[in-house]
Design an enzyme around this catalytic site. Structure first.
Site, mmCIF file in Angstrom:
data_model
loop_
_atom_site.group_PDB
_atom_site.id
_atom_site.type_symbol
_atom_site.label_atom_id
_atom_site.label_comp_id
_atom_site.label_asym_id
_atom_site.label_seq_id
_atom_site.Cartn_x
_atom_site.Cartn_y
_atom_site.Cartn_z
ATOM 1 C CB CYS B 50 -0.776 0.261 1.050
ATOM 2 S SG CYS B 50 -0.324 -0.308 2.719
ATOM 3 C CG ASN B 51 3.156 2.674 2.952
ATOM 4 O OD1 ASN B 51 1.974 3.792 2.875
ATOM 5 N ND2 ASN B 51 3.126 2.538 3.840
ATOM 6 C CG HIS B 99 15.488 2.092 -3.254
ATOM 7 N ND1 HIS B 99 14.260 3.040 -2.356
ATOM 8 C CD2 HIS B 99 13.781 1.665 -3.588
ATOM 9 C CE1 HIS B 99 13.321 2.888 -2.703
ATOM 10 N NE2 HIS B 99 12.791 2.127 -3.347
ATOM 11 C CB SER B 109 8.722 0.949 6.213
ATOM 12 O OG SER B 109 8.994 0.043 5.987
ATOM 13 C CD GLU B 114 6.181 -2.201 7.260
ATOM 14 O OE1 GLU B 114 5.191 -3.453 7.911
ATOM 15 O OE2 GLU B 114 6.699 -2.216 6.530
ATOM 16 N N PRO B 115 7.350 -4.725 10.628
ATOM 17 C CG PRO B 115 5.670 -6.478 11.947
ATOM 18 C CD PRO B 115 6.269 -4.699 11.726
ATOM 19 C CD GLN B 116 3.140 -5.766 9.051
ATOM 20 O OE1 GLN B 116 3.510 -4.495 9.089
ATOM 21 N NE2 GLN B 116 2.374 -6.553 10.260
ATOM 22 C CD GLN B 120 3.844 -6.001 2.953
ATOM 23 O OE1 GLN B 120 4.928 -5.168 2.836
ATOM 24 N NE2 GLN B 120 2.283 -5.619 2.603
ATOM 25 N N GLY B 189 -18.449 2.125 26.076
ATOM 26 C CA GLY B 189 -18.162 3.347 24.995
ATOM 27 C C GLY B 189 -17.534 3.174 23.810
ATOM 28 N N GLY B 191 -15.865 3.362 20.453
ATOM 29 C CA GLY B 191 -14.302 4.736 19.271
ATOM 30 C C GLY B 191 -13.756 3.885 18.358
#
Lengths: 275, 431
Positions: B50-51, B99, B109, B114-116, B120, B189, B191
């Site tokens: 997604c990034n 890169h 990232s 982040e570990p994913q 990927q 509650g 949210g």
């Protein structure tokens, strides 16, 4: 004879400390391996001494300490291998190393006393040593619980937070260690009383046996220790004294046990002077 | 052969454009196959999250590879070239290697560490590999990148510590309770954050999740999302009695949980820890509740502080991670150069060996009279002389600092020794 286990314990202690600080699992495995080797060599030493005197080497202060260290190491290894949790090592190893110094620096000779030649006596000493080993573990677990508790409660998640197991696990392990220790302490004290009564029949004039009463500091503190742990066991079940209170009780109890085992044994006891 | 990379990432393109150029929703291997079958390119890996959407290719001509990739993207996604052209970034060879290593390490990232992403990258490579779209160039650099990702994770704390409020709450719960299996959760509650936290807790295997809200419809909505049980508002105190973890997020102006109320509710289960996460502003839980022995009370600010600390701890690790990446890029490039020196070294050896053999043959008449041991000795001695002569040049050729120097040396060696053989096929094994 006790030096080689001491060296292995010391090496394991260093490895546990590095493992704790750097959280390096390879060093952690090395620490466990070193400790296992230490325990193995120590087992051999205890075995040799047992063959030499035909019973477990207890009837001499420094040999009793060595046996205690051996039991403590085995208990700790059991705990580590069943929970796969190594971070306690850095807290328990100083106790192991410190106590193992005593037999190394003051090796003693076993006293052969006909009064001690009774199975009751050996059951008495081994239960108490095992009880103390459990209390040592519980004490260390209690201290680590309090460190972890403080960081989470005060919201300063720091050094210990990232290294120690969860509060719940520490509490459960503490509870088990205290209960096991209490059972053996109770049993050991009862067996001791039976043995005293029996031995008085055989050797009525033995000065040690004559001094066996609540007035002897050793027996008094032992009963006090028993009181502390009995309260800990009772309070956990009925008053909800878990967590920090239980942790605190087990640390205090262990302090009593160690005072009794080391200081009183050495200086002030009148009844337990078999060496 | 060059390594060439063309793509968009969260650093170069806004989210709507990234969405339009996303490959992951469609068949990745088909895209990789389509790229690799184009004339200018022999290998292709498509990395699409997604990034980022990044196309890694092996090509003999980066300029035409770029043109072809641009037209491919435009055709594949039905997006006109001017729409995405300004947002593209292109990198070649060592820059592209660096890169990819940074991406695999989690340094590129959106949430650093982040570990994913490493998974990927591996998946993107595997997809292309099963389609036979990778050759020596991409397989070497990608497989090396997996090692870099792993090294950064084990040697730095780049991925440690929760970096969102909801994860921080879950991490705390795990430090208090150990395994969360069977723990009872009460959400007061509904949210966004309470919903997220409840979902993370659900993923950790908690037992019943009881949800209550002044507007019962909200409670039911959230209950449906997390698989919980909605109870009426006046059942709250009752629910608190058996809770292990409480999340509060109401819009109430005054505290809805007080110390006396909680002590009364929890009375019969003294000694069991209770973790309260108060996300509401103003707070829903009276701060005095935190003074109860076995209660751990965290409000939104406390959690934000933890997240901030974790983020700054990660930031502190970035430098170390970057230096690992640089180190690995240097190693990889040196390794590649040493591999490209191999054909020259082999040719040089063959040349020397053929001279040795022909000289021995020429002397055959004189040597023939010698006893077999002496002949063997002569053979051995000449072989050793050749070995020793070649030792230093071989090492030097493999350790040249950059490509230009290497080209110059190769050229010189080729001329000096009249080596015929230029581009032998590259061996595929790593040393």
């Amino acid at each position: 004879m006790n030096t080689l286990p001491l060296l292995l314990y010391a090496a394991a202690g260093v490895a546990y400390a590095i493992h704790f600080a750097r959280r390096d699992s390879a060093v952690g495995r090395a620490a466990t391996t070193l400790l296992l080797f230490g325990a193995l060599v120590h087992t051999f030493v205890i075995g040799m001494q047992t063959m030499e005197v035909r019973h477990l080497p207890f009837a001499n202060f420094s040999r009793a300490v060595s046996s205690f260290v051996w039991l403590l190491t085995l208990s700790y290894l059991y705990l580590e291998l069943t929970t796969d949790e190594r971070s306690m090592g850095v807290f328990i190893l100083p106790v192991i190393i410190g106590l193992q110094l005593i037999p190394v620096l003051h090796p003693g000779v076993e006293r052969a006393d006909p009064v001690l030649d009774s199975p009751w006596f050996w059951v008495h000493v081994s239960s108490l040593l095992f009880a103390y080993a459990s209390f040592a573990l519980a004490g260390v677990l209690g201290v680590t619980y309090m460190l972890q508790f403080k960081e989470i409660k005060k919201k300063h998640l720091g050094y210990f937070y990232t290294r120690l197991p969860s509060l719940q696990i520490l509490d459960i392990m503490n509870s088990r260690a205290v209960t096991v220790g209490w059972v053996f302490l109770t049993f050991g004290v009862i067996v001791g009383a039976i043995w005293t009564a029996q031995a008085r029949g055989i050797a009525p004039d033995d000065p040690n046996l004559r001094a066996m009463s609540i007035d002897d500091p050793k027996i008094f503190v032992a009963l006090l220790t028993w009181g502390v742990y009995s309260f800990a066991v009772f309070a956990r079940r009925t008053l909800g004294w878990t967590g920090r209170r239980a942790a605190w009780l087990s640390s205090v109890g262990f302090a009593f046990a160690m005072v009794n085992f080391l200081a009183i044994n050495y200086f002030v006891t009148t009844s337990h002077t078999f060496y | 052969m060059h390594l060439f990379l063309l793509g968009v990432s969260h650093r170069t393109a806004p989210v709507d454009l990234r969405e339009r150029l996303d490959f992951s929703s469609r068949d990745l291997s088909a895209a990789a196959g389509a790229i690799a079958s184009r004339p200018a390119m022999t290998e292709a890996v498509v990395l699409s999250t997604c990034n980022r959407s990044e196309l890694y290719v092996a090509t003999t001509d980066p300029a035409s590879a770029r043109e072809e990739l641009v037209s491919f993207i435009s055709e594949y996604h039905h997006v006109s070239t001017p729409t995405f052209q300004p947002h593209l970034f292109a990198l070649e060879n060592s820059a592209a290697v660096a890169h990819l290593f940074r991406v695999a390490a989690g340094l590129d990232s959106l949430v650093v560490g982040e570990p994913q992403i490493l998974g990927q990258v591996k998946e993107a490579y595997q997809t292309s590999a099963t389609k036979r779209c990778v050759g020596p160039v991409l397989s070497n650099v990608f497989r090396w990148s997996f090692g870099v990702g792993k090294r950064v994770r084990t040697e730095t704390a780049l991925g440690e510590g929760a970096v969102s409020v909801s994860y921080a709450a879950v991490a705390l719960a795990r430090k208090i309770f150990g395994r969360l299996t069977g723990r009872r959760v009460v959400v007061v509650g509904a949210g966004e954050i309470s919903s997220l936290t409840a979902q993370h807790l659900r993923a950790q295997g908690v037992g019943e999740i009881v949800i209550t809200s002044r507007t019962h419809a909200h409670a039911e909505e959230l209950a449906a999302v997390v698989g919980g049980l909605a109870v009426p508002w006046d059942g709250m105190t009752n629910a608190l009695g058996s809770a292990d973890i409480v999340i509060t997020a109401t819009g109430s102006q005054r505290p809805i949980i007080t110390r006396t109320q909680l002590e009364a509710a929890q009375g019969h289960r003294r000694g069991t820890p209770l973790f309260i996460i108060d996300i509401a502003v103003p707070r829903d839980v009276d701060p005095a509740v935190g003074e109860i022995e076995q209660v751990f009370l965290y409000n939104i600010d406390d959690l934000h502080i933890i997240v901030e600390e974790n983020l700054s701890r990660r930031a502190a690790e970035v430098e170390r991670a970057e230096s690992i990446v640089n180190d690995e890029v240097t190693k990889f490039m040196a390794w590649q150069r040493s591999r490209s020196a191999v054909p020259t070294v082999v040719a040089l050896r063959q040349r020397f060996e053929s001279i040795r053999r022909s000289e021995l043959q020429r002397l055959e008449g004189k040597l023939g009279a010698l006893p077999p041991e002496a002949r063997a000795r002569v053979d051995e001695v000449t072989r050793l002389i050749v070995e020793k002569l070649l030792l230093e040049p071989t090492e030097q050729l493999k350790a040249l600092p950059d490509e230009e120097t290497q080209a110059a040396y190769t050229e010189a060696v080729n001329r000096l020794f009249r080596l015929q053989d230029e581009d032998a096929s590259e061996p595929s094994k790593r040393p």
